[in-house]
Design a protein around this motif. Structure first.
Motif, short mmCIF file in Angstrom:
data_model
loop_
_atom_site.label_atom_id
_atom_site.label_comp_id
_atom_site.label_asym_id
_atom_site.label_seq_id
_atom_site.Cartn_x
_atom_site.Cartn_y
_atom_site.Cartn_z
N PHE A 118 0.83 -1.21 0.00
CA PHE A 118 0.00 0.00 0.00
C PHE A 118 0.86 1.26 0.00
CE2 PHE A 118 -2.48 3.36 1.99
CZ PHE A 118 -3.61 3.37 1.18
N ALA A 119 1.91 1.29 0.81
CA ALA A 119 2.81 2.45 0.88
C ALA A 119 3.57 2.62 -0.43
CB ALA A 119 3.77 2.31 2.05
N PHE A 120 3.97 1.51 -1.04
CA PHE A 120 4.68 1.54 -2.33
C PHE A 120 3.79 2.16 -3.41
CE2 PHE A 120 5.77 -1.15 -6.20
CZ PHE A 120 6.84 -0.38 -6.59
N ILE A 121 2.55 1.69 -3.51
CA ILE A 121 1.62 2.22 -4.50
C ILE A 121 1.38 3.71 -4.24
CG2 ILE A 121 -0.77 2.12 -5.33
CD1 ILE A 121 -0.62 -0.97 -4.78
N THR A 122 1.22 4.08 -2.99
CA THR A 122 1.00 5.48 -2.63
C THR A 122 2.21 6.34 -2.98
OG1 THR A 122 -0.49 4.80 -0.86
CG2 THR A 122 0.44 7.02 -0.70
N ARG A 123 3.42 5.83 -2.75
CA ARG A 123 4.64 6.58 -3.09
C ARG A 123 4.71 6.83 -4.60
NH1 ARG A 123 9.48 4.36 -4.57
NH2 ARG A 123 9.23 2.46 -3.35
N ILE A 124 4.45 5.79 -5.39
CA ILE A 124 4.50 5.94 -6.85
C ILE A 124 3.40 6.90 -7.31
CG2 ILE A 124 4.35 4.74 -9.06
CD1 ILE A 124 6.96 4.24 -7.33
N GLY A 125 2.22 6.80 -6.71
CA GLY A 125 1.14 7.73 -7.03
C GLY A 125 1.51 9.16 -6.67
N GLY A 126 2.20 9.33 -5.57
CA GLY A 126 2.67 10.67 -5.19
C GLY A 126 3.61 11.25 -6.23
N TRP A 127 4.48 10.39 -6.79
CA TRP A 127 5.37 10.86 -7.85
C TRP A 127 4.55 11.30 -9.06
CZ3 TRP A 127 6.24 9.31 -12.90
CH2 TRP A 127 7.32 9.93 -13.54
N LEU A 128 3.57 10.49 -9.45
CA LEU A 128 2.72 10.86 -10.59
C LEU A 128 2.03 12.20 -10.34
CD1 LEU A 128 0.69 7.70 -11.69
CD2 LEU A 128 2.13 9.13 -13.14
N ASP A 129 1.48 12.35 -9.16
CA ASP A 129 0.70 13.54 -8.85
C ASP A 129 1.53 14.81 -8.68
OD1 ASP A 129 -1.69 12.20 -9.06
OD2 ASP A 129 -1.96 11.95 -6.90
N THR A 130 2.83 14.69 -8.61
CA THR A 130 3.67 15.88 -8.50
C THR A 130 4.37 16.21 -9.82
OG1 THR A 130 5.53 14.59 -7.64
CG2 THR A 130 4.06 15.64 -6.03
N ARG A 131 3.98 15.55 -10.90
CA ARG A 131 4.53 15.90 -12.21
C ARG A 131 3.98 17.26 -12.61
NH1 ARG A 131 8.48 14.67 -11.69
NH2 ARG A 131 7.75 14.26 -9.63
N PRO A 132 4.76 18.01 -13.37
CA PRO A 132 4.29 19.34 -13.80
C PRO A 132 2.97 19.24 -14.56
CG PRO A 132 6.60 19.03 -14.35
CD PRO A 132 6.08 17.71 -13.86
N ALA A 133 2.01 20.06 -14.19
CA ALA A 133 0.71 20.08 -14.85
C ALA A 133 0.77 21.03 -16.04
CB ALA A 133 -0.37 20.50 -13.87
N CYS A 134 1.40 20.58 -17.09
CA CYS A 134 1.51 21.40 -18.29
C CYS A 134 1.21 20.52 -19.49
CB CYS A 134 2.91 21.98 -18.41
SG CYS A 134 4.21 20.73 -18.52
#
Length: 191
Positions: A118-134
């Motif tokens: 669960f923490a692993f999936i959340t960490r990877i999701g956190g990386w996705l969600d902090t990508r530049p929104a452009c």
């Protein structure tokens, strides 16, 4: 504005049966050969504005072989498998069958002393969600486990879905969207 994130699973560093948890071996001969065969289809992804890779030797080598010149992202590292690091699933199942059962059944458990699924999936999701929104594109080469975790997160699927996603070396998924709102994009194949 949405961003397009293409995730490429790193080429292999060992046969499937010899894969070890949290392993950082370089590409093997078969892996290099597979990169050569897949290069024509994967090299165009290198036109992305941002190019990343997980910090593993095989992810870096895959990205370099494809001409991406990727920047290593510590957040894209494989799941921390604690004391199981370097062992195969067969090794661990023979030594700690109850622990393996608990790990497979409960995404919040970490009988190995490392990172829960669960923490692993959340960490990877956190990386996705902090990508530049452009408006633009990103390519990242990562371990197959990272690609699986990203897909589970992006689709909002239960963590147990992770075990039903098969990511082969050099396979690619593309996610489009914004932080917290991702869609899987399947590309049309050759005609």
């Amino acid at each position: 504005m949405s961003v397009r994130v293409s995730l490429v699973a790193a080429a292999r560093s060992s046969s499937l049966l010899a894969e070890r948890f949290d392993d950082d071996r370089p590409l093997d001969q078969a892996g290099w050969h597979e990169v050569q065969l897949a290069a024509q289809a994967l090299v165009p992804l290198g036109a992305a504005e941002l190019r990343y890779c997980s910090p593993t030797a095989r992810s870096r080598a895959t990205g370099e072989a494809l001409g991406y010149a990727p920047m290593a992202q510590p957040a894209l590292r494989d799941c921390d498998m604690g004391r199981w690091r370097g062992l195969t699933l067969s090794d661990v199942a023979a030594r700690e069958p109850a622990a393996v059962d608990a790990w497979l059944a409960d995404p919040r458990s970490a009988p190995h002393g490392g990172e829960p699924l669960f923490a692993f999936i959340t960490r990877i999701g956190g990386w996705l969600d902090t990508r530049p929104a452009c408006e633009g594109s990103i390519v990242a080469v990562a371990e197959p486990a990272v690609v699986r975790a990203a897909l589970v997160y992006a689709l909002g699927a239960p963590p147990s879905t992770y075990w039903n996603v098969d990511v082969r070396p050099l396979s690619t998924i593309t996610l489009t969207g914004l932080p917290g709102r991702w869609s899987l994009r399947l590309e049309a194949g050759p005609r």
